[in-house]
Design a protein around this motif. Structure first.
Motif, PDB file in Angstrom:
ATOM      1  N   LYS A   1      11.434  68.444  12.121  1.00  0.00           N
ATOM      2  CA  LYS A   1      11.216  69.883  12.254  1.00  0.00           C
ATOM      3  C   LYS A   1      12.053  70.707  11.288  1.00  0.00           C
ATOM      4  CE  LYS A   1      10.731  73.508  15.714  1.00  0.00           C
ATOM      5  NZ  LYS A   1      11.245  74.575  14.831  1.00  0.00           N
ATOM      6  N   GLY A   2      13.273  70.298  11.005  1.00  0.00           N
ATOM      7  CA  GLY A   2      14.178  71.139  10.232  1.00  0.00           C
ATOM      8  C   GLY A   2      14.413  70.737   8.803  1.00  0.00           C
ATOM      9  N   VAL A   3      13.989  69.543   8.401  1.00  0.00           N
ATOM     10  CA  VAL A   3      14.322  69.079   7.057  1.00  0.00           C
ATOM     11  C   VAL A   3      13.605  69.876   5.976  1.00  0.00           C
ATOM     12  CG1 VAL A   3      12.490  67.333   6.871  1.00  0.00           C
ATOM     13  CG2 VAL A   3      14.680  66.977   5.702  1.00  0.00           C
ATOM     14  N   GLY A   4      12.445  70.446   6.288  1.00  0.00           N
ATOM     15  CA  GLY A   4      11.695  71.192   5.277  1.00  0.00           C
ATOM     16  C   GLY A   4      12.441  72.422   4.798  1.00  0.00           C
TER      17      GLY A   4
ATOM     18  N   THR B   1      22.298  63.494   8.967  1.00  0.00           N
ATOM     19  CA  THR B   1      20.964  63.009   8.593  1.00  0.00           C
ATOM     20  C   THR B   1      20.150  64.105   7.914  1.00  0.00           C
ATOM     21  OG1 THR B   1      20.138  63.561  10.814  1.00  0.00           O
ATOM     22  CG2 THR B   1      20.917  61.308  10.429  1.00  0.00           C
ATOM     23  N   GLY B   2      20.283  65.344   8.389  1.00  0.00           N
ATOM     24  CA  GLY B   2      19.541  66.443   7.776  1.00  0.00           C
ATOM     25  C   GLY B   2      19.968  66.700   6.348  1.00  0.00           C
TER      26      GLY B   2
ATOM     27  N   THR C   1      16.680  55.922  29.007  1.00  0.00           N
ATOM     28  CA  THR C   1      17.783  56.656  28.377  1.00  0.00           C
ATOM     29  C   THR C   1      17.982  56.289  26.908  1.00  0.00           C
ATOM     30  OG1 THR C   1      19.353  54.982  29.180  1.00  0.00           O
ATOM     31  CG2 THR C   1      19.004  56.942  30.550  1.00  0.00           C
ATOM     32  N   THR C   2      17.981  55.015  26.595  1.00  0.00           N
ATOM     33  CA  THR C   2      18.333  54.569  25.241  1.00  0.00           C
ATOM     34  C   THR C   2      17.405  55.105  24.153  1.00  0.00           C
ATOM     35  OG1 THR C   2      19.278  52.553  26.178  1.00  0.00           O
ATOM     36  CG2 THR C   2      18.827  52.547  23.807  1.00  0.00           C
ATOM     37  N   PRO C   3      16.072  55.110  24.329  1.00  0.00           N
ATOM     38  CA  PRO C   3      15.215  55.564  23.215  1.00  0.00           C
ATOM     39  C   PRO C   3      15.481  56.988  22.752  1.00  0.00           C
ATOM     40  CG  PRO C   3      13.916  54.400  24.869  1.00  0.00           C
ATOM     41  CD  PRO C   3      15.269  54.613  25.447  1.00  0.00           C
ATOM     42  N   TRP C   4      15.996  57.847  23.636  1.00  0.00           N
ATOM     43  CA  TRP C   4      16.192  59.238  23.262  1.00  0.00           C
ATOM     44  C   TRP C   4      17.321  59.427  22.266  1.00  0.00           C
ATOM     45  CZ3 TRP C   4      12.507  62.527  24.199  1.00  0.00           C
ATOM     46  CH2 TRP C   4      11.611  62.243  25.224  1.00  0.00           C
ATOM     47  N   MET C   5      18.186  58.446  22.137  1.00  0.00           N
ATOM     48  CA  MET C   5      19.233  58.517  21.119  1.00  0.00           C
ATOM     49  C   MET C   5      18.640  58.505  19.714  1.00  0.00           C
ATOM     50  SD  MET C   5      21.824  55.794  22.932  1.00  0.00           S
ATOM     51  CE  MET C   5      22.919  55.769  21.523  1.00  0.00           C
ATOM     52  N   TYR C   6      17.426  57.994  19.586  1.00  0.00           N
ATOM     53  CA  TYR C   6      16.751  57.927  18.293  1.00  0.00           C
ATOM     54  C   TYR C   6      15.592  58.922  18.209  1.00  0.00           C
ATOM     55  CZ  TYR C   6      19.225  53.506  18.758  1.00  0.00           C
ATOM     56  OH  TYR C   6      20.199  52.561  18.980  1.00  0.00           O
TER      57      TYR C   6
ATOM     58  N   LEU D   1      28.470  67.093  20.825  1.00  0.00           N
ATOM     59  CA  LEU D   1      29.171  66.851  19.558  1.00  0.00           C
ATOM     60  C   LEU D   1      28.503  65.750  18.745  1.00  0.00           C
ATOM     61  CD1 LEU D   1      32.896  67.051  20.761  1.00  0.00           C
ATOM     62  CD2 LEU D   1      31.591  68.799  19.541  1.00  0.00           C
ATOM     63  N   LEU D   2      28.167  64.632  19.382  1.00  0.00           N
ATOM     64  CA  LEU D   2      27.590  63.503  18.646  1.00  0.00           C
ATOM     65  C   LEU D   2      26.208  63.836  18.092  1.00  0.00           C
ATOM     66  CD1 LEU D   2      28.641  60.447  20.852  1.00  0.00           C
ATOM     67  CD2 LEU D   2      29.655  61.233  18.713  1.00  0.00           C
ATOM     68  N   TYR D   3      25.391  64.502  18.892  1.00  0.00           N
ATOM     69  CA  TYR D   3      24.057  64.864  18.403  1.00  0.00           C
ATOM     70  C   TYR D   3      24.150  65.842  17.231  1.00  0.00           C
ATOM     71  CZ  TYR D   3      21.146  62.616  21.945  1.00  0.00           C
ATOM     72  OH  TYR D   3      20.479  61.698  22.716  1.00  0.00           O
ATOM     73  N   ASN D   4      25.037  66.827  17.325  1.00  0.00           N
ATOM     74  CA  ASN D   4      25.153  67.795  16.243  1.00  0.00           C
ATOM     75  C   ASN D   4      25.656  67.148  14.962  1.00  0.00           C
ATOM     76  OD1 ASN D   4      24.179  70.146  17.461  1.00  0.00           O
ATOM     77  ND2 ASN D   4      26.128  70.565  18.441  1.00  0.00           N
ATOM     78  N   PHE D   5      26.612  66.225  15.077  1.00  0.00           N
ATOM     79  CA  PHE D   5      27.062  65.494  13.893  1.00  0.00           C
ATOM     80  C   PHE D   5      25.905  64.694  13.284  1.00  0.00           C
ATOM     81  CE2 PHE D   5      31.624  65.845  15.226  1.00  0.00           C
ATOM     82  CZ  PHE D   5      32.076  66.375  14.036  1.00  0.00           C
TER      83      PHE D   5
END
Length: 330
Positions: free
Chosen positions: A198-201, A113-114, A184-189, A104-108
């Motif tokens: 990858k998807g913003v274009g 951001t996108g 673990t922590t760096p992957w949150m960013y 849920l948090l990643y998708n939000f």
């Protein structure tokens, strides 16, 4: 010149007001007339309709596996019904809270951001000249066509402990190197940044296409009134893009319970130490399926994800309809 006599209908030919049979017949005739009128467009759309039917709708028969104890010797329809027992797999798992929270948090984060980044880039593209715009469009849109497997190799070239570009830059600047795949922590960013790159274009080009449909008369009138570029963006472009933003936001909410498997599996290399911040429902179910071979539980989780997405889209659209009916998706 002879007068044309009006045609008289008998009592048997005249439809009875409020007759359900008459209304149904009229509706069928109207639909047939529309099909004949648009037959060329229907023929053009037929390959896409057949593709969607075969790829998306026919496999939905397999959803009954979510409510059965599937056995190969009995087949899908001959296997025993077990009700909602297969759904316990997700909610009774030890890591249920973690994987649902991460999904849920990643998708939000991806949606918010996108949307913001795509709108800003589309506004900037709208200010460029023709030649520069084509170059930037290509650069932005190119990552969208890359597979997640290839993106995983690109990420490894940056994040590898011994030869990764990121650690070389940190060492050059005097900072300690990191073993990224065991933290673990760096992957949150890292994951949101890769998803954005990858998807913003694609989203940017969608919003830019919406901007090209805005009449230039609005901008010409604003220039006569002395409006600046920023004021025209804030008072003309963004308000007229609001319906498109709302529609894409609602559609994005449809996947709020369904994570990007490729992003969360190939980029972190499926390494156990980073599971607390990289593991989502899809990767968890995949590992369980490959280790246990439990098709029933995997089907139950997929069914649950689709159901939650449907409820989320309908609920979000209902809220939008209550606030502004014209901007609702349906």
């Amino acid at each position: 010149m002879a007068k044309t006599q009006p045609v008289k209908l008998s009592a048997a030919d005249s439809p009875v007001p409020g007759d359900p049979k008459a209304r149904q017949t009229g509706w069928i005739r109207n639909e047939i007339r529309l099909l004949r009128k648009n037959r060329e467009l229907l023929i053009l759309a037929l390959p896409g309709i057949l593709f969607k039917l075969v790829i998306a709708y026919l496999p939905m028969i397999g959803l009954i596996l979510a409510f059965k104890n599937f056995r190969y010797d009995r087949g899908i329809f001959g296997s025993e019904w077990v009700g909602f027992r297969n759904f316990e797999f997700l909610f009774k798992a030890e890591d249920a809270y973690r994987i649902i929270r991460n999904t849920l948090l990643y998708n939000f984060a991806y949606i918010i951001t996108g949307t913001i980044a795509a709108l800003l880039l589309a506004l900037l593209l709208n200010e460029l000249s023709g030649r520069l715009m084509k170059i930037y469009q290509t650069v932005l849109f190119l990552p969208f066509f890359l597979s997640m497997v290839l993106v995983g190799y690109i990420g490894n070239a940056f994040l590898d402990f011994e030869n990764g570009f990121a650690n070389k830059v940190l060492a050059f600047l005097g900072f300690p190197e990191h073993n990224w795949y065991l933290e673990t922590t760096p992957w949150m960013y890292i994951l949101p940044l890769i998803a954005l790159w990858k998807g913003v274009g694609f989203s940017t080009l969608v919003y830019y296409a919406g901007m090209t449909g805005i009449s230039t008369e609005y901008y010409e009138a604003a220039k006569l009134d002395g409006a600046t570029r920023i004021q025209m963006m804030a008072r003309i472009t963004l308000p007229l893009l609001k319906p498109l933003v709302i529609i894409l936001f609602i559609l994005g909410l449809g996947n709020i319970f369904r994570g990007d498997f490729g992003l969360h599996y190939f980029i972190p290399n499926n390494v156990g130490p980073n599971f607390p911040t990289t593991d989502i429902i899809d990767t968890y179910v995949y590992r369980a399926l490959t280790k246990l071979g439990d098709i029933n539980s995997a089907a139950a989780v997929g069914f649950l994800q689709s159901f939650v997405g449907l409820v989320t889209v309908v609920s979000a659209n209902y809220i939008v309809r209550r606030i502004d009916r014209d901007n609702a998706l349906f």
